[in-house]
Write a protein that holds these residues in place. Structure first.
Motif, PDB file in Angstrom:
ATOM      1  N   HIS A  63      35.936  43.900  45.954  1.00  0.00           N
ATOM      2  CA  HIS A  63      35.026  44.072  44.870  1.00  0.00           C
ATOM      3  C   HIS A  63      35.942  43.912  43.330  1.00  0.00           C
ATOM      4  O   HIS A  63      37.105  44.266  43.502  1.00  0.00           O
ATOM      5  N   LYS A  97      28.351  37.305  43.471  1.00  0.00           N
ATOM      6  CA  LYS A  97      29.722  36.692  44.320  1.00  0.00           C
ATOM      7  C   LYS A  97      30.223  35.504  43.116  1.00  0.00           C
ATOM      8  O   LYS A  97      29.576  34.836  42.418  1.00  0.00           O
ATOM      9  N   THR A  98      31.657  35.774  43.173  1.00  0.00           N
ATOM     10  CA  THR A  98      32.223  34.846  42.216  1.00  0.00           C
ATOM     11  C   THR A  98      33.496  34.213  42.859  1.00  0.00           C
ATOM     12  O   THR A  98      33.980  35.075  43.849  1.00  0.00           O
ATOM     13  N   LYS A  99      33.954  33.057  42.703  1.00  0.00           N
ATOM     14  CA  LYS A  99      35.020  32.263  43.202  1.00  0.00           C
ATOM     15  C   LYS A  99      36.334  32.969  42.613  1.00  0.00           C
ATOM     16  O   LYS A  99      37.330  32.888  43.065  1.00  0.00           O
ATOM     17  N   LYS A 122      37.087  46.983  49.162  1.00  0.00           N
ATOM     18  CA  LYS A 122      36.071  45.931  49.864  1.00  0.00           C
ATOM     19  C   LYS A 122      34.654  46.296  49.766  1.00  0.00           C
ATOM     20  O   LYS A 122      34.420  47.523  49.571  1.00  0.00           O
ATOM     21  N   SER A 130      38.920  35.639  41.308  1.00  0.00           N
ATOM     22  CA  SER A 130      39.249  36.864  41.524  1.00  0.00           C
ATOM     23  C   SER A 130      40.165  37.309  40.273  1.00  0.00           C
ATOM     24  O   SER A 130      41.145  36.868  39.805  1.00  0.00           O
ATOM     25  N   LEU A 164      34.905  40.887  51.253  1.00  0.00           N
ATOM     26  CA  LEU A 164      34.645  40.768  49.806  1.00  0.00           C
ATOM     27  C   LEU A 164      35.461  41.597  49.102  1.00  0.00           C
ATOM     28  O   LEU A 164      35.526  42.706  49.584  1.00  0.00           O
ATOM     29  N   GLY A 181      21.909  40.521  48.974  1.00  0.00           N
ATOM     30  CA  GLY A 181      23.114  40.550  48.064  1.00  0.00           C
ATOM     31  C   GLY A 181      23.273  41.964  47.199  1.00  0.00           C
ATOM     32  O   GLY A 181      23.878  42.054  45.971  1.00  0.00           O
ATOM     33  N   ALA A 203      30.625  42.946  40.836  1.00  0.00           N
ATOM     34  CA  ALA A 203      30.804  41.495  41.266  1.00  0.00           C
ATOM     35  C   ALA A 203      31.894  41.693  42.406  1.00  0.00           C
ATOM     36  O   ALA A 203      32.636  42.773  42.703  1.00  0.00           O
ATOM     37  N   ALA A 204      31.960  40.508  43.370  1.00  0.00           N
ATOM     38  CA  ALA A 204      32.944  40.429  44.261  1.00  0.00           C
ATOM     39  C   ALA A 204      33.259  39.082  44.373  1.00  0.00           C
ATOM     40  O   ALA A 204      32.338  38.080  44.293  1.00  0.00           O
ATOM     41  N   SER A 205      34.585  38.954  44.955  1.00  0.00           N
ATOM     42  CA  SER A 205      34.939  37.656  45.542  1.00  0.00           C
ATOM     43  C   SER A 205      35.824  37.488  46.687  1.00  0.00           C
ATOM     44  O   SER A 205      35.876  38.422  47.345  1.00  0.00           O
ATOM     45  N   PRO A 206      35.410  36.105  47.658  1.00  0.00           N
ATOM     46  CA  PRO A 206      36.160  36.249  48.875  1.00  0.00           C
ATOM     47  C   PRO A 206      37.506  36.773  48.850  1.00  0.00           C
ATOM     48  O   PRO A 206      38.206  36.275  48.130  1.00  0.00           O
TER      49      PRO A 206
END
Length: 247
Positions: A174, A218-220, A142, A222, A172, A149, A125-128
């Motif tokens: 990680h 992707k997740t919002k 990163k 962190s 992103l 994806g 998973a990763a977030s902005p």
């Protein structure tokens, strides 16, 4: 079936005994385990450790524990030792033992990826990234993705590079959570560390160098890990604020 594995070791250069560090009155490891118990899909949660102090504390808060060898080079190898003894599980989720803010819904999303795509071997998973300081920080890993994806590359360097200095892309961040099929995990730990892995000190690059597809959700949210006593104190304050606000 899906099982969550939480590797935990006592020895830590920056924070010895970290799994049992008290955060808001509970061991750090207990916070992680309690988050994992909120998964609606995982059928089992196992703490993998080689230390009886950790094992006894985990028994006290009701966790299942598997004792492992003490010479594993990484948490992945520790998880693989436990995985080898499991009979019915197809999907395994490796949750870091120092992430008290891990999202249970993210764990379930990862498991569902394997339920929906039986060809999938590995996911993470990763977030902005929100701040340029995080983008430039080599301690924050990163990742860049292809249009499907899946991971193209992981790096401690700021990727993708902002050649023209426009500052429009921060990339992103990680997250240190992995899901794999049992078959793949047992294969992965037989591979020797690869050149890119040694250069970046990132074991997921071993999988990419062997041609493995790594799905990245992707997740919002962190979910920063706890690496120092100061971060443990900060986590205590955050958890206290969440309790007051009823989160």
């Amino acid at each position: 079936m899906a099982t969550i594995l939480i590797p935990a070791r006592w020895a830590s250069t920056r924070f010895p005994g970290k799994p049992l560090a008290l955060i808001a009155g509970k061991p750090l490891l207990q916070h992680v385990w309690e988050k994992c118990t909120q998964s609606k899909i995982a059928s089992r949660i196992i703490i993998a450790t080689d230390d009886m102090r950790i094992a006894e504390a985990a028994f006290d808060f009701g966790a299942e524990v598997a004792l492992t060898k003490s010479d594993h080079p990484s948490g992945t190898d520790r998880a693989a030792e436990v995985a080898a003894s499991l009979k019915r599980e197809r999907v395994l989720v490796n949750v870091q033992g120092d992430e008290p803010f891990i999202e249970p819904r993210l764990i379930d999303r990862l498991i569902r990826e394997f339920q929906n795509d039986h060809r999938l071997e590995m996911a993470t998973a990763a977030s902005p990234i929100q701040e340029s300081s995080e983008f430039l920080d080599p301690n924050i890993v990163k990742v860049v993705l292809n249009r499907s994806g899946n991971a193209l590359y992981f790096s401690r360097a700021p990727i993708p590079a902002d050649r023209d200095g426009e500052g429009s892309v921060l990339g992103l961040r990680h997250h240190g959570i992995y899901a794999y099929t049992k078959k793949f995990l047992l294969q992965f730990v037989t591979w020797k560390p690869t050149a890119l892995e040694k250069s970046e000190k990132l074991e997921q690059l071993r999988a990419l160098e062997h041609g493995t597809t790594i799905r990245v959700l992707k997740t919002k949210h962190s979910s920063a890990g706890i690496d120092t006593p100061d971060q443990a104190e900060a986590a205590t304050r955050v958890i206290g604020q969440q309790a007051i606000s009823g989160q």
